[in-house]
Scaffold this active site. Structure first.
Site, PDB file in Angstrom:
ATOM      1  N   TYR A   1       0.821  -1.222   0.000  1.00  0.00           N
ATOM      2  CA  TYR A   1       0.000   0.000   0.000  1.00  0.00           C
ATOM      3  C   TYR A   1       0.847   1.261   0.000  1.00  0.00           C
ATOM      4  CZ  TYR A   1      -4.708  -1.904   0.857  1.00  0.00           C
ATOM      5  OH  TYR A   1      -5.914  -2.521   0.750  1.00  0.00           O
TER       6      TYR A   1
ATOM      7  N   LYS B   1       2.979 -15.407   2.692  1.00  0.00           N
ATOM      8  CA  LYS B   1       3.190 -16.148   1.434  1.00  0.00           C
ATOM      9  C   LYS B   1       4.686 -16.392   1.337  1.00  0.00           C
ATOM     10  CE  LYS B   1       1.602 -17.828  -2.485  1.00  0.00           C
ATOM     11  NZ  LYS B   1       0.674 -18.982  -2.553  1.00  0.00           N
TER      12      LYS B   1
ATOM     13  N   ASP C   1      -3.227 -18.245   0.802  1.00  0.00           N
ATOM     14  CA  ASP C   1      -4.247 -18.933  -0.009  1.00  0.00           C
ATOM     15  C   ASP C   1      -4.937 -20.011   0.824  1.00  0.00           C
ATOM     16  OD1 ASP C   1      -1.763 -20.183   0.014  1.00  0.00           O
ATOM     17  OD2 ASP C   1      -1.817 -20.813  -2.086  1.00  0.00           O
TER      18      ASP C   1
ATOM     19  N   ASP D   1      -6.372  -6.959   4.180  1.00  0.00           N
ATOM     20  CA  ASP D   1      -7.497  -6.290   3.519  1.00  0.00           C
ATOM     21  C   ASP D   1      -8.442  -7.339   2.941  1.00  0.00           C
ATOM     22  OD1 ASP D   1      -9.004  -4.173   2.323  1.00  0.00           O
ATOM     23  OD2 ASP D   1      -8.042  -4.665   0.411  1.00  0.00           O
TER      24      ASP D   1
ATOM     25  N   ASP E   1     -12.326  -8.835   4.615  1.00  0.00           N
ATOM     26  CA  ASP E   1     -13.609  -8.783   3.887  1.00  0.00           C
ATOM     27  C   ASP E   1     -14.228 -10.172   3.855  1.00  0.00           C
ATOM     28  OD1 ASP E   1     -13.576  -6.064   3.254  1.00  0.00           O
ATOM     29  OD2 ASP E   1     -14.304  -6.437   1.217  1.00  0.00           O
TER      30      ASP E   1
END
Ligand code: IPM
Ligand code: MG
Length: 357
Positions: A142, A190, A222, A246, A250
């Site tokens: 970001y 990851k 994942d 993020d 959600d």
């Protein structure tokens, strides 16, 4: 106690839901004899329209002087699908996070028994879910530089950057919360692909040694995305970097059945910000129909986290639960019963708080 807060309604339904949460905050202060002062300020699209800046200096000063910030939502469709817009409301949010040093975004995900059937997941999968997602908020892709486009416009790039210090402080925070909860931390990364993730793992492994009571697990993002919907109750505290957080938050937010129910707290260096996790829902703006519960529950987090007032927070939660039991809810969770207006739900909760023993 003296409480000095900044109130940033923002765009869309922000002003309506924040007004209700502010009324609830006032009611709790009256009940418990706290002295509340507050200042309102602009942020988001409305700030661009008024002064050309989505996070004006004046707003920043008001936030810096406050013990806590109550935030609504930002975003306006006139800026979406317009990649050429020079300033965007979201820059206000990112600027605020960076300037206030809000490095940790805390999103508790727990279920309301009465709403469990609204979940897209089977009831037996959802039952018992009570997790806390801690997302790093001021680093990673970001904010990493360089970011941009090649001169011919045919190549673009973003950069993911993390320092040891940035990882250390957020992972420590996660262990702190785990110690007060079920003592389990899932570090999501990851590390099979990304260099930053390998450093996250390295730092987390060192910190884990300092907390032998806490069970630590490492999970690729994942896999975490899959396990969140397959077996959400297995998680206690999840800690992860900005972009993964993020996306996962959600995903986690719908487990409980309604996005309109989930609060969040962003904490860090200068002050803390409390806001619902849903967006500005522009289609509903001004209609007095939006669900104010996520913002009211954010006010509960404000009492607990910013002022260490747990009884006050608990009373708000109790009032929210009672309003659902009584069917005094907005259309998104009304399930065939009468749908009440945003302001009516707010008034019911305020009355409940003022008349509670
Ligand atoms: C969030 C939002 C923001 C983010 C957007 C609006 C910039 O999605 O708070 O999760 O990506 O952080
Ligand atoms: Mg998001």
């Amino acid at each position: 106690m003296k409480m000095n807060i900044a109130v940033l309604p923002g765009d869309g339904i922000g002003p309506e839901i924040v007004e209700v949460a502010l009324d609830v905050t006032k009611a709790v202060c009256k009940k418990f004899n706290h002295e509340l002062t507050y200042k309102k300020a602009l942020v988001g699209a409305c700030a661009i329209d008024a002064v050309g800046n989505p996070y004006p200096d004046e707003t920043h000063e008001i936030c810096m002087e406050s013990d806590a910030v109550l935030f609504g939502a930002i975003g306006d469709p006139k800026y979406d699908n317009n990649p050429k817009a020079k300033v965007r409301p979201e820059q206000g949010l990112l600027g605020m996070r960076k300037k206030l040093g809000l490095y940790a975004n805390i999103r508790p995900v727990s279920t309301f028994r009465q709403l469990i059937h609204k979940s897209p997941l089977r009831q037996d999968v959802v039952e018992g879910t009570d997790l806390m997602c801690i997302r790093e908020l001021t680093g990673g892709i970001y904010f990493g530089r360089p970011q941009g486009r090649s001169e011919d416009g045919n190549v673009s790039y973003d950069t993911c950057v993390y320092s040891r210090e940035e990882i250390d402080r957020i992972v420590r925070l996660a262990y702190g919360y785990a110690m007060q909860r079920r003592k389990k931390v899932t570090v999501v990364d990851k590390a099979n692909v990304l260099c930053t993730s390998r450093m996250w793992r390295e730092v987390a492994q060192e910190i884990a040694k300092e907390f032998p009571e806490v069970e630590t697990e490492f999970m690729f993002v994942d896999n975490a995305a899959m396990q969140l919907v397959q077996w959400p109750s297995r998680f206690d505290v999840i800690v992860t970097e900005n972009m993964f957080g993020d996306i996962l938050t959600d995903e986690a937010s719908v487990i409980t059945g309604s996005l309109g129910m989930l609060p969040s707290a962003s904490v860090g260096l200068h002050t803390s910000v409390f806001e619902p996790i849903h967006g500005s829902y522009p289609q509903a703006a001004g209609k007095d129909i939006a669900n104010p519960l996520a913002t009211i529950l954010s006010a509960a987090l404000m009492f607990e986290y910013a002022f260490k007032l747990t009884e006050e927070g608990a009373l708000i939660r109790k009032a929210v639960s009672a309003s659902i039991d009584a069917g005094i809810v907005t259309e998104d969770i009304a399930q065939g019963g009468k749908a009440y207006r945003t302001s009516e739900v707010g008034k019911w909760i305020v009355d409940y708080i003022l008349s509670s023993k």
